[in-house]
Every structure is written in structure tokens, then in C-alpha cells.
Design a protein around this motif. Structure first.
Motif, mmCIF file in Angstrom:
data_model
loop_
_atom_site.group_PDB
_atom_site.id
_atom_site.type_symbol
_atom_site.label_atom_id
_atom_site.label_comp_id
_atom_site.label_asym_id
_atom_site.label_seq_id
_atom_site.Cartn_x
_atom_site.Cartn_y
_atom_site.Cartn_z
ATOM 1 N N LEU A 28 18.761 55.655 53.610
ATOM 2 C CA LEU A 28 18.511 55.819 54.467
ATOM 3 C C LEU A 28 19.996 55.427 55.331
ATOM 4 O O LEU A 28 20.970 55.700 55.461
ATOM 5 C CB LEU A 28 17.738 56.141 55.794
ATOM 6 N N PHE A 29 19.689 53.995 55.518
ATOM 7 C CA PHE A 29 20.777 52.957 55.802
ATOM 8 C C PHE A 29 22.105 52.711 55.184
ATOM 9 O O PHE A 29 23.329 53.291 55.143
ATOM 10 C CB PHE A 29 20.183 51.855 56.108
ATOM 11 N N GLY A 30 21.813 52.528 53.779
ATOM 12 C CA GLY A 30 23.199 52.550 52.559
ATOM 13 C C GLY A 30 23.807 53.899 52.693
ATOM 14 O O GLY A 30 25.004 54.383 52.320
ATOM 15 N N VAL A 31 23.009 55.130 52.705
ATOM 16 C CA VAL A 31 23.909 56.750 53.265
ATOM 17 C C VAL A 31 24.590 56.693 54.302
ATOM 18 O O VAL A 31 25.797 57.122 53.955
ATOM 19 C CB VAL A 31 22.322 57.859 52.991
ATOM 20 N N VAL A 32 24.317 56.376 55.226
ATOM 21 C CA VAL A 32 25.228 56.061 56.373
ATOM 22 C C VAL A 32 26.112 55.064 56.173
ATOM 23 O O VAL A 32 26.603 55.331 57.090
ATOM 24 C CB VAL A 32 24.070 55.443 57.739
ATOM 25 N N VAL A 33 26.293 53.507 55.611
ATOM 26 C CA VAL A 33 27.227 52.876 55.597
ATOM 27 C C VAL A 33 28.181 53.679 54.989
ATOM 28 O O VAL A 33 29.392 53.521 54.836
ATOM 29 C CB VAL A 33 26.581 51.857 54.896
ATOM 30 N N THR A 74 22.846 65.468 56.708
ATOM 31 C CA THR A 74 23.324 65.228 55.182
ATOM 32 C C THR A 74 22.075 64.649 53.796
ATOM 33 O O THR A 74 21.574 65.303 53.350
ATOM 34 C CB THR A 74 24.718 64.734 55.066
ATOM 35 N N PHE A 75 21.120 63.928 55.172
ATOM 36 C CA PHE A 75 20.852 63.206 53.905
ATOM 37 C C PHE A 75 19.346 64.129 53.971
ATOM 38 O O PHE A 75 18.482 64.059 52.976
ATOM 39 C CB PHE A 75 20.056 61.299 54.432
ATOM 40 N N PHE A 76 18.488 64.827 54.844
ATOM 41 C CA PHE A 76 17.363 65.206 54.878
ATOM 42 C C PHE A 76 17.489 66.464 54.297
ATOM 43 O O PHE A 76 16.841 67.437 53.220
ATOM 44 C CB PHE A 76 17.452 64.975 55.610
ATOM 45 N N THR A 77 18.916 67.672 53.719
ATOM 46 C CA THR A 77 19.393 68.208 53.645
ATOM 47 C C THR A 77 19.363 68.827 52.398
ATOM 48 O O THR A 77 18.889 69.764 51.669
ATOM 49 C CB THR A 77 20.546 69.717 54.210
ATOM 50 N N ALA A 78 19.870 67.545 52.102
ATOM 51 C CA ALA A 78 20.704 67.387 50.685
ATOM 52 C C ALA A 78 18.997 67.304 49.270
ATOM 53 O O ALA A 78 19.378 67.285 48.535
ATOM 54 C CB ALA A 78 21.459 65.820 50.147
ATOM 55 N N ARG A 79 18.215 67.277 50.056
ATOM 56 C CA ARG A 79 16.608 66.910 49.554
ATOM 57 C C ARG A 79 16.817 68.641 48.967
ATOM 58 O O ARG A 79 15.115 68.449 47.985
ATOM 59 C CB ARG A 79 15.791 66.205 50.410
ATOM 60 N N THR A 80 16.788 69.376 49.888
ATOM 61 C CA THR A 80 16.039 70.984 49.820
ATOM 62 C C THR A 80 17.059 71.759 49.725
ATOM 63 O O THR A 80 17.362 72.777 48.842
ATOM 64 C CB THR A 80 15.169 71.335 50.778
ATOM 65 N N HIS A 81 18.682 72.224 49.936
ATOM 66 C CA HIS A 81 19.632 72.688 49.825
ATOM 67 C C HIS A 81 20.674 72.456 49.036
ATOM 68 O O HIS A 81 20.793 70.887 49.111
ATOM 69 C CB HIS A 81 20.469 73.081 50.849
ATOM 70 N N GLN A 82 21.568 73.128 48.603
ATOM 71 C CA GLN A 82 22.214 72.857 47.738
ATOM 72 C C GLN A 82 23.747 73.266 48.430
ATOM 73 O O GLN A 82 23.575 74.335 48.720
ATOM 74 C CB GLN A 82 22.649 74.018 46.722
ATOM 75 N N PHE A 83 24.488 72.026 47.743
ATOM 76 C CA PHE A 83 25.866 72.189 48.999
ATOM 77 C C PHE A 83 26.779 72.963 48.344
ATOM 78 O O PHE A 83 26.889 72.900 46.999
ATOM 79 C CB PHE A 83 26.688 70.650 49.661
ATOM 80 N N ARG B 191 6.864 41.797 54.219
ATOM 81 C CA ARG B 191 5.092 41.178 53.955
ATOM 82 C C ARG B 191 4.012 42.124 53.494
ATOM 83 O O ARG B 191 3.630 42.298 52.787
ATOM 84 C CB ARG B 191 4.650 40.752 55.328
ATOM 85 N N TRP B 192 4.625 43.382 54.034
ATOM 86 C CA TRP B 192 3.968 44.751 54.178
ATOM 87 C C TRP B 192 4.843 45.445 53.057
ATOM 88 O O TRP B 192 4.540 47.353 53.108
ATOM 89 C CB TRP B 192 3.733 45.583 55.554
ATOM 90 N N LYS B 193 5.865 45.361 53.185
ATOM 91 C CA LYS B 193 7.123 46.122 51.873
ATOM 92 C C LYS B 193 7.291 46.931 52.584
ATOM 93 O O LYS B 193 7.221 48.833 51.661
ATOM 94 C CB LYS B 193 6.112 46.285 50.376
ATOM 95 N N LEU B 194 7.511 47.082 54.083
ATOM 96 C CA LEU B 194 7.764 48.438 54.439
ATOM 97 C C LEU B 194 9.708 48.705 54.145
ATOM 98 O O LEU B 194 10.576 48.200 54.592
ATOM 99 C CB LEU B 194 7.954 48.289 55.944
ATOM 100 N N GLY B 195 9.971 50.009 53.998
ATOM 101 C CA GLY B 195 11.492 50.623 53.854
ATOM 102 C C GLY B 195 12.168 51.246 54.002
ATOM 103 O O GLY B 195 10.398 52.437 54.244
ATOM 104 N N LEU B 196 13.131 51.818 54.256
ATOM 105 C CA LEU B 196 13.143 53.397 54.727
ATOM 106 C C LEU B 196 13.379 54.265 52.898
ATOM 107 O O LEU B 196 13.323 53.765 52.286
ATOM 108 C CB LEU B 196 14.877 53.428 55.211
ATOM 109 N N PRO B 197 13.132 55.545 53.548
ATOM 110 C CA PRO B 197 13.136 56.534 52.477
ATOM 111 C C PRO B 197 14.606 56.781 51.697
ATOM 112 O O PRO B 197 15.615 56.041 52.145
ATOM 113 C CB PRO B 197 12.795 57.864 53.082
#
Lengths: 210, 210, 210
Positions: A28-33, A74-83, B191-197
Motif C-alpha cells: 500500500l505504501f509503495g502504491v501511494v509513492v 484505487t488500491f482497494f477498488t482495483a481488487r474488485t473493479h475494472q477501470f 519480529r512478528w513479520k507485520l506488513g501492509l497488504p
């Protein structure tokens, strides 16, 4: 009005940034960047080159909030919706036209020469996409024939805008005309698959065939 | 004290820059460049964006000498010695916490809005590592789930520092608290392998399975 | 005289930028961007870091026109003509020497310390080539042993120029001497295949053999 259009362009660029993450295992963070780099990269480079720091999105944090929100949605809607691909292409052509003409206009405020104003317009229009492609490990799309007169449309729009501003300074229709030309050129290039010639070296093995 | 910590952070970042050269056939000069880019990239980008050029390491050349010396020493010792991985990870988390909080503090000096100060903190913390990965031909690590809340730890620390500075301006404990939070978050994530989706597209072939 | 030499260096760098597009399916526009980035990248980064924006090629648009024209001509001639490799290598070594010494000289105008002046000289000499390699998806050539003391030649030239300027300020022969040293070092490195040691990690599988 121009301000609202600018936000629209930033939002569209942010969406293309997010979609570039497809298949890259970006979080998610990479997507925002990626969204921020695509939306702000061109204008930021222009501001740094002409010496106008702090850059534009530091002056007006609404751009940051807009692009971040668009990216998360967009990150969340792209999982289920087609643009819808064609809508995105038209919106992206619109953003290209807008960013390019804004870039030229801003450069002229700094009293640069015509050739530099054209360069600043093209940089504003395409540099964000180049940075996005660098971050995802691709050879930048704007360098490739496949995308059909992307940067060239920006170049033509920037040239026309500089010429118009020279002969009709302060004419409010200059910018819409140049932006319209960029948009039409880009859409025509997609429709008829127009592209520039690609680089060939005399020693290329497939030189005869291509 | 802060100055010494800053030099410690620069040295640690330089080491991670050198170790990124592993398996890439990079020569001694390339290793020094990677070390410098990793150590200075984030702060340099922040300084350029807020308009504070010459950038920080031009004002104080001790940073350049420190990072170069660390890089050269690491170049030769890595041939025969193993760097203790967990010590490096803690040191790197410490550098992340330090760079992020310094970035926020410096941005606030320039009277930017809270959202921009947060962005500058994150940029200072993670942009050097992104540039290092670009130069070695990798998709930046901070974009990937594998490294567990790296940039997100910086984001949380930056948010908390901006909030603390808003309600308790000039409180000297704000920065240590925010840096500590970043450090703890990062170490807990390891330590707990936490990450973003990660980003998934509705058309991904493996969408059901993941 | 120096101005003409600078234009010569920009033209040579533009040619190496174009030739880097070989086999990458880059179109005409992409080739021009690669030429401009190679020719202007180092000087632009130096100007931004020392705080001298607008950058040099915005002040003098002749550089932009020169590099663009060279790129377009090279684009078309490379299809049918062979560029003499050894002539290009000598011309490129000349451009490296020139850019490096100009970078040092310009940095000293800004009253930076000796170590920073050396860094600015090396950045001016090699950063354009690094950006070119990033855009074409390669690990930068200057990081690799194969190209034989490229950045190291720039480093030696910059060190000598800073030393000469310290002990004989305003001596007009300082710059030609340092540039000549860089040129000779680079050509000697090509001739006798001199290079720096490469980075090896104690755990590399081929450690014994190399």
C-alpha cells in the motif's frame, strides 16, 4: 476553474501510478509513492530546474491530500473493479495536455527563452511518468513506440503555446487551444497507432527485416 | 549529541549502501557512490524540495568524509568478515527513526503545513534507500511487503511528531518520543513479520489463491 | 574558447546518450531525452546541489539546441554509418576531463570546502552517464570494472585541480593541467585495462576462484 482542472489531472496521474504497480508485489505504501511520483514528478522537476523551490505541492498541500486519497481508493477498488481502459486513456491524454500547457505557462513567468519554455512544458507533461516507470523497473514507456506519440503530442502542444504567446501575448484562448491540440494529437495517435521511428543501429541483426 | 547521532545514522546508512552492492560486480568507486546515495539521498531530496540549497552535506563536509570512510572500510572488511545481521537491522531501524524525525523537525523550521512536514519526514527517512535500490537495478525494497513496515514506521513516527509539536511546541521530548515509536514499530514489524497488504488487480491470475 | 570546448563536450555526451539506445526499441523522442540527460545530467545535479538554479542550460539555451541537433543527426546517421569507436572513446574521455574540471571550478566559486569541490567535479563528470544508464535499465556503467577507471580518473583530476587552486590561486594553467591528467589517466586505463577492485562478499560462492 484551472485549479479544479489541475486537481483532476493530479488525480488521473495518481490512478495511472497505482495501476503501474500491477504484478509488482508493491504494498500500500509503495502504491501511494508511485501515485505521488507520477502526479508530482514533472512539476517538481520543472520547479527545481527553474529555481522555484519550495516546489508547487509544498505551497498547496491539497495536491498531496488529493493524490494520496485517490491512490488509497484505487488500491482497494482495483481488487474488485475494472477501470474502463478507454476512459482512463482519454483522462490521461487530458492530464498530459493540461500539465504540458501549465508547464509552459509557468516557465514563461520566469522569463526563459522559447526553447526552454517548450522543454519545461514537455518535462512537466512527461517526467512524472518516466519516474514512475523507473521505480517499477521498466524502461520508460514514453521512450517506446508502443505508446504512440505521447511525448511528441506534448512537444507539439508546447511549441504551439509558445508561438501563440509570442504573437498574441495575454490572449486567454492560447492555453485552451494548445491543450486541445495536444489532446487531439494524442487521441488520434492512439486511434490510428501513429508513432515515431525507433532507433536502429547499422549493425542490428534484424536491420533488413524491420 | 544530536549531531553525533546524525553521524551514526549516516554511517549505518552507508554500510547498508555498500552491502547492497553484493553480487552486482560493482567496483570500489561504485560502492562509495552507493554508500553516499543511501546516506544522503533522503536529506538531499528534502533540502531541494523545501528550497534549502546548498544541501546539508555541502554545509558540513564531515558527513561526506564520514560516509566515504565507512564505505571504504566496509568494502574491504566485507571480504573476510560477516556483519551481524540483527545488529545491522537494529542500527538501520535506529537510522530510519533518526532521519525521519530530523526531516520533520527541519521541515517545520520552513513553516510548512502538517501534511507536508509528515511527507518530508518520510522522504528523509526512506528516499536514500529507494535511490540505492534504483542504482542497483532493484524494485525499491521499501515498496515491498517483505521488509515489513519500513516506510510505514517512518510515517507513524512523523505523524506523531507533527501532532506532538502542534500541542506541545518547543517540548524537547517530542523528538525522542517520536523516534522511539518509529524504532519500536520497525523492530516489532521485523519480529512478528507485520506488513501492509500488497496491490492486487482484479485480473491477477493468482487472485483467488492469495 | 572554454565555451566552445564546453559545447564540444555536450555534443560528445549527447552522442554517447544516443548510442546507449541501441537494441532498446527507443523512439526518436526517447533518443533525444537520453542525449539531453547524458549531456546535462551532471551539471544540472551540481547546480541544484549548490543552489544555483535556474540551472546552466536554462541560462544559455544554445546547449539545448546543440544537444538536440546532435541527437537527431546521430539518430539518422547511426542507421547507415559506423561511428569510429576509438575516436568516440577519446572524445568521451575529453568530455569527462572537461566536465570534471568545469564542475570543480564552478563549485569553488560558491566557496565550498575542498572535499565538496572534489565531489562536485566528479558529479559533474559522471552523473549524466549514470542517469543515462538508469533510463535504459542498466546498472550504471561507471560502477563496473569493465569501463576502467572512468570515475576514478575524474576523481584524480578533481583532487589535483583543488590542490593546484589552493597553492596557486588564479593560475590559468591549473585547469588545463588537471583536465590533461584526467584525460591521460582515462586513456591509459583503456589502453592497459586498469580498473578498481570489485566488491566481494565473504559468502560469495565464487570467492575462491576470483
Amino acid at each position: 476553474m484551472l485549479y479544479l482542472l489541475e486537481h483532476f489531472g493530479v488525480g488521473v496521474a495518481a490512478i495511472t501510478g497505482v495501476l503501474a504497480a500491477r504484478g509488482k508485489k508493491v504494498d500500500l505504501f509503495g502504491v501511494v509513492v508511485l501515485a505521488l511520483v507520477t502526479a508530482f514528478g514533472g512539476g517538481t522537476l520543472r520547479d527545481l530546474l527553474v529555481g522555484d523551490a519550495p516546489v508547487f505541492w509544498i505551497h498547496d498541500p491539497n495536491f498531496l491530500l488529493n493524490a494520496t486519497a485517490v491512490a488509497v481508493v484505487t488500491f482497494f477498488t482495483a481488487r474488485t473493479h475494472q477501470f474502463p481502459g478507454s476512459v482512463l486513456q482519454v483522462a490521461d491524454a487530458f492530464a498530459l495536455a493540461l500539465f504540458t500547457t501549465i508547464g509552459v505557462t509557468k516557465a514563461l513567468v520566469f522569463h526563459v527563452t522559447p526553447s526552454i519554455a517548450v522543454a519545461m512544458g514537455v518535462i512537466t507533461g512527461v517526467a512524472g511518468g518516466i519516474m514512475r516507470d523507473l521505480l517499477t523497473g521498466e524502461i520508460p514507456l514514453v521512450f517506446r513506440r508502443e505508446i504512440y506519440l505521447y511525448a511528441t503530442a506534448a512537444l507539439c502542444g508546447a511549441l504551439v503555446l509558445v508561438a501563440l504567446n509570442r504573437y498574441w501575448p495575454n490572449e486567454p484562448m492560447n492555453m485552451p487551444v494548445a491543450a486541445g491540440l495536444t489532446l487531439v494529437l494524442r487521441l488520434a495517435a492512439i486511434r490510428w497507432k501513429l508513432g515515431l521511428p525507433i532507433f536502429r543501429h547499422y549493425s542490428d541483426p534484424d536491420f533488413e527485416k524491420t
